[in-house]
Design a protein around this motif. Structure first.
Motif, PDB file in Angstrom:
ATOM      1  N   THR A   1      28.950  31.872 -10.420  1.00 20.26           N
ATOM      2  CA  THR A   1      28.860  31.477 -11.830  1.00 20.26           C
ATOM      3  C   THR A   1      28.700  29.971 -11.933  1.00 20.26           C
ATOM      4  O   THR A   1      29.378  29.218 -11.224  1.00 20.26           O
ATOM      5  CB  THR A   1      30.122  31.915 -12.593  1.00 20.26           C
ATOM      6  OG1 THR A   1      30.263  33.337 -12.489  1.00 20.26           O
ATOM      7  CG2 THR A   1      30.024  31.539 -14.070  1.00 20.26           C
ATOM      8  N   LEU A   2      27.811  29.538 -12.806  1.00 17.17           N
ATOM      9  CA  LEU A   2      27.576  28.114 -12.982  1.00 17.17           C
ATOM     10  C   LEU A   2      28.854  27.427 -13.449  1.00 17.17           C
ATOM     11  O   LEU A   2      29.469  27.826 -14.437  1.00 17.17           O
ATOM     12  CB  LEU A   2      26.454  27.883 -14.002  1.00 17.17           C
ATOM     13  CG  LEU A   2      26.111  26.413 -14.298  1.00 17.17           C
ATOM     14  CD1 LEU A   2      25.588  25.726 -13.034  1.00 17.17           C
ATOM     15  CD2 LEU A   2      25.081  26.326 -15.418  1.00 17.17           C
ATOM     16  N   LYS A   3      29.244  26.385 -12.714  1.00 19.54           N
ATOM     17  CA  LYS A   3      30.430  25.615 -13.065  1.00 19.54           C
ATOM     18  C   LYS A   3      30.040  24.272 -13.673  1.00 19.54           C
ATOM     19  O   LYS A   3      30.510  23.896 -14.742  1.00 19.54           O
ATOM     20  CB  LYS A   3      31.288  25.397 -11.819  1.00 19.54           C
ATOM     21  CG  LYS A   3      32.604  24.688 -12.085  1.00 19.54           C
ATOM     22  CD  LYS A   3      33.420  24.580 -10.797  1.00 19.54           C
ATOM     23  CE  LYS A   3      34.755  23.884 -11.039  1.00 19.54           C
ATOM     24  NZ  LYS A   3      35.532  23.769  -9.762  1.00 19.54           N
TER      25      LYS A   3
ATOM     26  N   ALA B   1      29.184  23.912 -17.829  1.00 23.62           N
ATOM     27  CA  ALA B   1      28.366  25.127 -17.879  1.00 23.62           C
ATOM     28  C   ALA B   1      27.790  25.394 -19.262  1.00 23.62           C
ATOM     29  O   ALA B   1      26.838  26.177 -19.394  1.00 23.62           O
ATOM     30  CB  ALA B   1      29.195  26.323 -17.415  1.00 23.62           C
ATOM     31  N   ASP B   2      28.357  24.754 -20.282  1.00 23.24           N
ATOM     32  CA  ASP B   2      27.846  24.928 -21.651  1.00 23.24           C
ATOM     33  C   ASP B   2      26.899  23.810 -22.067  1.00 23.24           C
ATOM     34  O   ASP B   2      26.437  23.783 -23.205  1.00 23.24           O
ATOM     35  CB  ASP B   2      29.010  24.999 -22.640  1.00 23.24           C
ATOM     36  CG  ASP B   2      29.889  26.214 -22.415  1.00 23.24           C
ATOM     37  OD1 ASP B   2      29.328  27.303 -22.128  1.00 23.24           O
ATOM     38  OD2 ASP B   2      31.126  26.085 -22.493  1.00 23.24           O
TER      39      ASP B   2
ATOM     40  N   ARG C   1      21.948  29.080 -14.323  1.00 25.25           N
ATOM     41  CA  ARG C   1      22.738  30.312 -14.427  1.00 25.25           C
ATOM     42  C   ARG C   1      22.164  31.429 -13.566  1.00 25.25           C
ATOM     43  O   ARG C   1      22.868  32.381 -13.228  1.00 25.25           O
ATOM     44  CB  ARG C   1      22.806  30.760 -15.890  1.00 25.25           C
ATOM     45  CG  ARG C   1      23.716  29.876 -16.747  1.00 25.25           C
ATOM     46  CD  ARG C   1      23.503  30.100 -18.221  1.00 25.25           C
ATOM     47  NE  ARG C   1      24.325  29.186 -19.026  1.00 25.25           N
ATOM     48  CZ  ARG C   1      24.017  28.766 -20.240  1.00 25.25           C
ATOM     49  NH1 ARG C   1      22.894  29.184 -20.820  1.00 25.25           N
ATOM     50  NH2 ARG C   1      24.819  27.928 -20.883  1.00 25.25           N
ATOM     51  N   GLN C   2      20.897  31.312 -13.213  1.00 22.52           N
ATOM     52  CA  GLN C   2      20.244  32.379 -12.447  1.00 22.52           C
ATOM     53  C   GLN C   2      19.933  31.994 -11.007  1.00 22.52           C
ATOM     54  O   GLN C   2      19.674  32.860 -10.182  1.00 22.52           O
ATOM     55  CB  GLN C   2      18.930  32.775 -13.133  1.00 22.52           C
ATOM     56  CG  GLN C   2      19.104  33.273 -14.558  1.00 22.52           C
ATOM     57  CD  GLN C   2      17.766  33.638 -15.196  1.00 22.52           C
ATOM     58  OE1 GLN C   2      16.931  34.287 -14.579  1.00 22.52           O
ATOM     59  NE2 GLN C   2      17.553  33.212 -16.425  1.00 22.52           N
ATOM     60  N   HIS C   3      19.933  30.694 -10.688  1.00 20.40           N
ATOM     61  CA  HIS C   3      19.512  30.246  -9.363  1.00 20.40           C
ATOM     62  C   HIS C   3      20.549  29.308  -8.758  1.00 20.40           C
ATOM     63  O   HIS C   3      21.390  28.748  -9.464  1.00 20.40           O
ATOM     64  CB  HIS C   3      18.159  29.524  -9.432  1.00 20.40           C
ATOM     65  CG  HIS C   3      17.061  30.364 -10.006  1.00 20.40           C
ATOM     66  ND1 HIS C   3      16.828  30.450 -11.370  1.00 20.40           N
ATOM     67  CD2 HIS C   3      16.127  31.151  -9.413  1.00 20.40           C
ATOM     68  CE1 HIS C   3      15.801  31.250 -11.587  1.00 20.40           C
ATOM     69  NE2 HIS C   3      15.357  31.683 -10.422  1.00 20.40           N
ATOM     70  N   THR C   4      20.446  29.121  -7.450  1.00 26.59           N
ATOM     71  CA  THR C   4      21.341  28.207  -6.749  1.00 26.59           C
ATOM     72  C   THR C   4      20.622  26.965  -6.244  1.00 26.59           C
ATOM     73  O   THR C   4      21.252  25.949  -5.985  1.00 26.59           O
ATOM     74  CB  THR C   4      21.992  28.910  -5.550  1.00 26.59           C
ATOM     75  OG1 THR C   4      20.966  29.397  -4.663  1.00 26.59           O
ATOM     76  CG2 THR C   4      22.848  30.083  -6.006  1.00 26.59           C
TER      77      THR C   4
ATOM     78  N   CYS D   1      14.921  19.817 -21.898  1.00 30.17           N
ATOM     79  CA  CYS D   1      15.272  19.856 -20.473  1.00 30.17           C
ATOM     80  C   CYS D   1      16.685  20.392 -20.243  1.00 30.17           C
ATOM     81  O   CYS D   1      16.942  21.091 -19.259  1.00 30.17           O
ATOM     82  CB  CYS D   1      15.141  18.467 -19.856  1.00 30.17           C
ATOM     83  SG  CYS D   1      13.444  17.859 -19.802  1.00 30.17           S
ATOM     84  N   ARG D   2      17.613  20.051 -21.138  1.00 31.33           N
ATOM     85  CA  ARG D   2      18.982  20.520 -20.938  1.00 31.33           C
ATOM     86  C   ARG D   2      19.049  22.045 -20.968  1.00 31.33           C
ATOM     87  O   ARG D   2      19.676  22.663 -20.102  1.00 31.33           O
ATOM     88  CB  ARG D   2      19.913  19.935 -22.009  1.00 31.33           C
ATOM     89  CG  ARG D   2      21.375  20.297 -21.757  1.00 31.33           C
ATOM     90  CD  ARG D   2      22.288  19.820 -22.853  1.00 31.33           C
ATOM     91  NE  ARG D   2      22.047  20.528 -24.109  1.00 31.33           N
ATOM     92  CZ  ARG D   2      22.921  20.576 -25.115  1.00 31.33           C
ATOM     93  NH1 ARG D   2      24.077  19.941 -25.020  1.00 31.33           N
ATOM     94  NH2 ARG D   2      22.636  21.222 -26.221  1.00 31.33           N
TER      95      ARG D   2
END
Length: 399
Positions: A86-88, A27-28, A60-63, A51-52
């Motif tokens: 939450t982004l994993k 996630a980081d 973080r905002q979309h699925t 791009c990263r």
């Protein structure tokens, strides 16, 4: 199987189609694993070209998945593993090119990143690594992306659910001007026809067109001015196509003037980058709204919109009935009463209308078009196409 077992199998499967690699970031944005032999260098390029960070901000905002492009034409696709929203982890496939890229094209693309401080040695290594990046059709990358999302989430999506993030690209000197200009014209006609018809399922065509033309080839060292000129010209074309599609001249010209002024006011390429897509989407949706049949009930209109947004799938009356809360029997009768066509016939005609646009505006193989519209075989597609139009697909394309 857990996610890592799924991804191990997925990685091996797509490798059967070429040197297409998978990557996993936490996630980081830390690279956790990759099966790419040049992972160290290409992950650095993924970061250097921005791009990263775009992937992380989007994830973080979309699925739903996203494709991430560079001015060199190199593209990645990313899908996201979430934990309670939450982004994993972010999983990436690529990089690929949608078409062959010349050394001159790479040099022009690097000019877009002139603000980056890279050494001559790094640039030379980039040239060598890019020789190993495969060329893959846009539709194939997008289908791999849908498979990637399913492996992570167990959710079936469609091609139109994939978002694209492709930066402006400096113009490349054409190797074959007549052929390249013809491709640009074909792509342009397809995009404008989608405006005229208010076709909401335009994302794939718009993304593909970005790899064909970098915009108006004005001779200027000012990349910002170049991009502004391209967006202004594109806005003017879209504005007139919207009027042809039924949007009032008053509304169309006012909207076009607003976007042109926004383009002129842009101070950086980052400010300008999302404007073209916003403008195109705005015009398409307004034309779609004004073309909506007032004689259709809300439920049947919702079914019609669903069909037009899912032309790459097999359309079932039962699914449409569930969508609007009707029984299948009631929906099929109501649909035919209001549209004059059965659900199957409406879907068939809609698919053939899309095929006509693709045949005239692209040079995609007939089989590729057939499969992209959910037809099982080229022969079946050709038979249906001839039933509807009186011509074979190739006769229509060449006519």
């Amino acid at each position: 199987m857990d996610v890592f077992q799924n991804m191990t199998l997925f990685s091996e499967m797509i490798r059967c189609g070429g040197d297409i690699y998978t990557w996993c970031y936490d996630a980081d944005g830390k690279l956790l694993q990759s099966n790419c032999p040049d992972a160290g260098f290409l992950s650095g390029a993924f970061d250097l070209f921005g791009c990263r960070q775009k992937m992380l901000d989007y994830g973080r905002q979309h699925t739903k998945p996203v494709t991430l492009g560079t001015a060199l034409g190199m593209t990645w696709a990313a899908a996201f593993e979430k934990d309670g929203g939450t982004l994993k982890r972010a999983w990436v496939i690529g990089p690929v090119f949608y078409q062959d890229v010349s050394l001159r094209g790479i040099e022009k693309g690097l000019q877009y990143y002139s603000r980056l401080e890279v050494s001559v040695a790094w640039t030379m290594q980039l040239y060598e690594v890019l020789k190993t990046v495969p060329v893959l059709q846009c539709t194939i990358l997008h289908r791999y992306t849908l498979m990637l999302h399913y492996c992570l989430c167990g959710e079936h999506l469609t091609l139109s659910d994939i978002n694209s993030d492709v930066p402006a690209k400096p113009a490349d000197a054409p190797q074959n001007p007549a052929h390249d200009r013809h491709k640009v014209w074909m792509a342009e006609q397809g995009l404008l026809q989608m405006v005229r018809t208010g076709d909401l399922n335009y994302k794939q065509a718009l993304s593909a067109s970005m790899g064909i033309s970098a915009g108006v080839p004005v001779r200027s060292d000012d990349a910002l001015r170049q991009s502004k000129t391209s967006i202004i010209v594109f806005t003017s074309l879209v504005c007139r196509a919207a009027i042809e599609g039924g949007l009032s001249p008053e509304e169309a010209y006012a909207l076009g003037d607003s976007y042109i002024q926004s383009a002129e006011n842009a101070k950086t390429l980052d400010d300008l980058e999302p404007l073209g897509l916003m403008m195109y989407d705005d015009f398409v949706r307004r034309v779609h709204k004004c073309r909506t049949n007032p004689n259709l009930s809300q439920q049947v209109q919702k079914c019609v919109d669903y069909i037009e947004m899912h032309l790459e799938e097999k359309i079932r009356a039962a699914d449409l009935a569930a969508l609007v809360g009707y029984t299948e029997y009631y929906l099929t009768h109501k649909f035919k009463e209001e549209t004059g066509l059965s659900v199957n016939d409406y879907a068939k005609f809609a698919k053939i209308e899309r095929a006509k646009v693709l045949l005239k505006s692209t040079d995609r193989p007939v089989q590729d078009i057939a499969l992209g519209l959910g037809f099982a075989t080229r022969n079946y597609f050709s038979r249906v196409f001839q039933e509807v139009t009186g011509q074979t697909p190739m006769e229509y394309r060449e006519g």
